[in-house]
Every structure is written in structure tokens, then in C-alpha cells.
Scaffold this motif. Structure first.
Motif, PDB file in Angstrom:
ATOM      1  N   TYR A  72       0.877  -1.164   0.000  1.00 50.95           N
ATOM      2  CA  TYR A  72       0.000   0.000   0.000  1.00 50.95           C
ATOM      3  C   TYR A  72       0.910   1.209   0.000  1.00 50.95           C
ATOM      4  O   TYR A  72       1.936   1.231   0.687  1.00 50.95           O
ATOM      5  N   THR A  87      -4.446  10.793 -10.383  1.00 52.20           N
ATOM      6  CA  THR A  87      -5.271   9.591 -10.517  1.00 52.20           C
ATOM      7  C   THR A  87      -5.180   9.024 -11.923  1.00 52.20           C
ATOM      8  O   THR A  87      -5.049   7.809 -12.115  1.00 52.20           O
ATOM      9  N   LEU A  90      -1.834   7.351 -12.349  1.00 53.88           N
ATOM     10  CA  LEU A  90      -1.802   6.075 -11.618  1.00 53.88           C
ATOM     11  C   LEU A  90      -2.566   4.997 -12.379  1.00 53.88           C
ATOM     12  O   LEU A  90      -2.161   3.834 -12.396  1.00 53.88           O
ATOM     13  N   ARG A  91      -3.655   5.376 -13.020  1.00 54.85           N
ATOM     14  CA  ARG A  91      -4.464   4.432 -13.791  1.00 54.85           C
ATOM     15  C   ARG A  91      -3.652   3.810 -14.940  1.00 54.85           C
ATOM     16  O   ARG A  91      -3.893   2.679 -15.343  1.00 54.85           O
ATOM     17  N   VAL A  96      -0.798  -0.849 -10.356  1.00 57.00           N
ATOM     18  CA  VAL A  96      -1.686  -0.192  -9.389  1.00 57.00           C
ATOM     19  C   VAL A  96      -3.065  -0.822  -9.550  1.00 57.00           C
ATOM     20  O   VAL A  96      -3.704  -0.689 -10.583  1.00 57.00           O
ATOM     21  N   ASP A  98      -5.668  -0.531  -7.107  1.00 55.08           N
ATOM     22  CA  ASP A  98      -6.704   0.280  -6.473  1.00 55.08           C
ATOM     23  C   ASP A  98      -6.130   1.656  -6.155  1.00 55.08           C
ATOM     24  O   ASP A  98      -4.943   1.769  -5.864  1.00 55.08           O
ATOM     25  N   ALA A  99      -6.980   2.658  -6.160  1.00 53.78           N
ATOM     26  CA  ALA A  99      -6.581   4.000  -5.735  1.00 53.78           C
ATOM     27  C   ALA A  99      -7.780   4.647  -5.063  1.00 53.78           C
ATOM     28  O   ALA A  99      -8.909   4.549  -5.551  1.00 53.78           O
ATOM     29  N   THR A 110      -3.050   3.911  -2.381  1.00 55.54           N
ATOM     30  CA  THR A 110      -3.102   2.952  -3.486  1.00 55.54           C
ATOM     31  C   THR A 110      -2.641   1.571  -3.037  1.00 55.54           C
ATOM     32  O   THR A 110      -1.942   1.431  -2.033  1.00 55.54           O
TER      33      THR A 110
END
Length: 156
Positions: A72, A87, A90-91, A96, A98-99, A110
Motif C-alpha cells: 500500500y 489519478t 496512476l491508472r 496499481v 486500487d486507488a 493505493t
């Protein structure tokens, strides 16, 4: 317009069975709760339309597939104005999983699955820490999963 729908005991029983095994045929769910397969199918369609059921997924043992490091990461941003941009960046990082926009010391929290610590370090240094607006990160390495389970649903 969002339709409202009051869940009843049949809905809760269907959901509790399928959250344990989403591959279970509707006919078997129907047999277990003593309703018709058509009832289960209709209820599931309605729950999907309402957005209560979002998707059915497989639960994989990622360690057996070479992704044995789970972490995490708390991400602190320069300001809330960077949340959308960070975001989206990160996508783009497939590790990754989950965020979350969170309260507390981090703006974003995350979860990542990596092959090993070197892979994790590369993602942090070469991807996450270079995103505009990221001020710092804090990483928590998970050593072992003690348990994981779906929420048991019940009618109020």
C-alpha cells in the motif's frame, strides 16, 4: 434518472451466495434459496441496472503468477488540485490495482502488486514519484494475507 429499489431477503441471499462464488450457475443459486432460476436471473439484472452489482471478477493468486509483493502506498500531493491528474497517471500503471481519495496524512492511498522489491522500487522511482504534484510517498509492504473475505450482507 436513478431508480430506487428496496432489497428484500431474496436479493440478500442471492448476493451472499454469489459473492462467495460468482461462477455459480443461477440454477444452483435458485436451488439453494428455493426460487426459480428466472427469479435469480431477473433479480441480478435489476441489481446490475441499479449499479449495486458492478462486475463479476476472478480472484487470482497473484503470487503464483509472479506478483508476490503487495504494497500500500500513501501519496501526499502538493494540493488537492492535483488529484485528478495524479489519478489518471496512476491508472496508466498496470501494477496499481486500487486507488482511493482518503482522509488522514495522504491525499491518495493505493494498492500495488509487483514481482519483487526491485520491481516496486522501479515503479516508485520511475513512475509514481515523477508524477507532477506528488510531494512524497510512504510504502507499507504486506508480509502475508491473514484473511480476506467479502462483506456478509443482511437486511436491516
Amino acid at each position: 434518472m436513478v431508480r430506487t429499489y428496496e432489497l428484500d431477503m431474496v436479493d440478500y441471499r442471492i448476493l451472499n451466495i454469489l459473492v462467495q462464488d460468482a461462477k455459480l450457475p443461477y440454477s444452483e443459486v435458485a436451488r439453494q434459496i428455493q426460487v426459480s432460476a428466472g427469479t435469480v436471473h431477473g433479480r441480478m439484472n435489476r441489481l446490475e441496472e441499479l449499479g449495486i452489482v458492478r462486475r463479476a471478477t476472478l480472484s487470482l493468486d497473484l503470487a503464483k503468477l509472479g506478483y508476490g509483493t503487495q504494497v500500500y502506498i500513501g501519496i501526499t500531493l502538493l494540493s488537492n488540485a492535483f488529484i485528478a491528474v495524479v489519478t489518471e497517471k496512476l491508472r496508466e500503471i498496470i501494477e496499481v490495482t486500487d486507488a482511493y481519495f482518503a482522509t488522514g496524512p495522504y491525499h491518495i492511498f493505493t494498492c500495488l502488486r509487483c514481482r519483487n522489491n526491485e520491481h516496486l522500487r522501479a515503479i516508485l522511482r520511475e513512475r509514481i514519484e515523477l508524477i507532477e504534484g506528488v510531494v512524497r510517498t510512504e510504502t507499507l509492504v504486506l508480509l502475508d494475507e491473514l484473511f480476506s473475505r467479502p462483506v456478509a450482507l443482511k437486511a436491516d
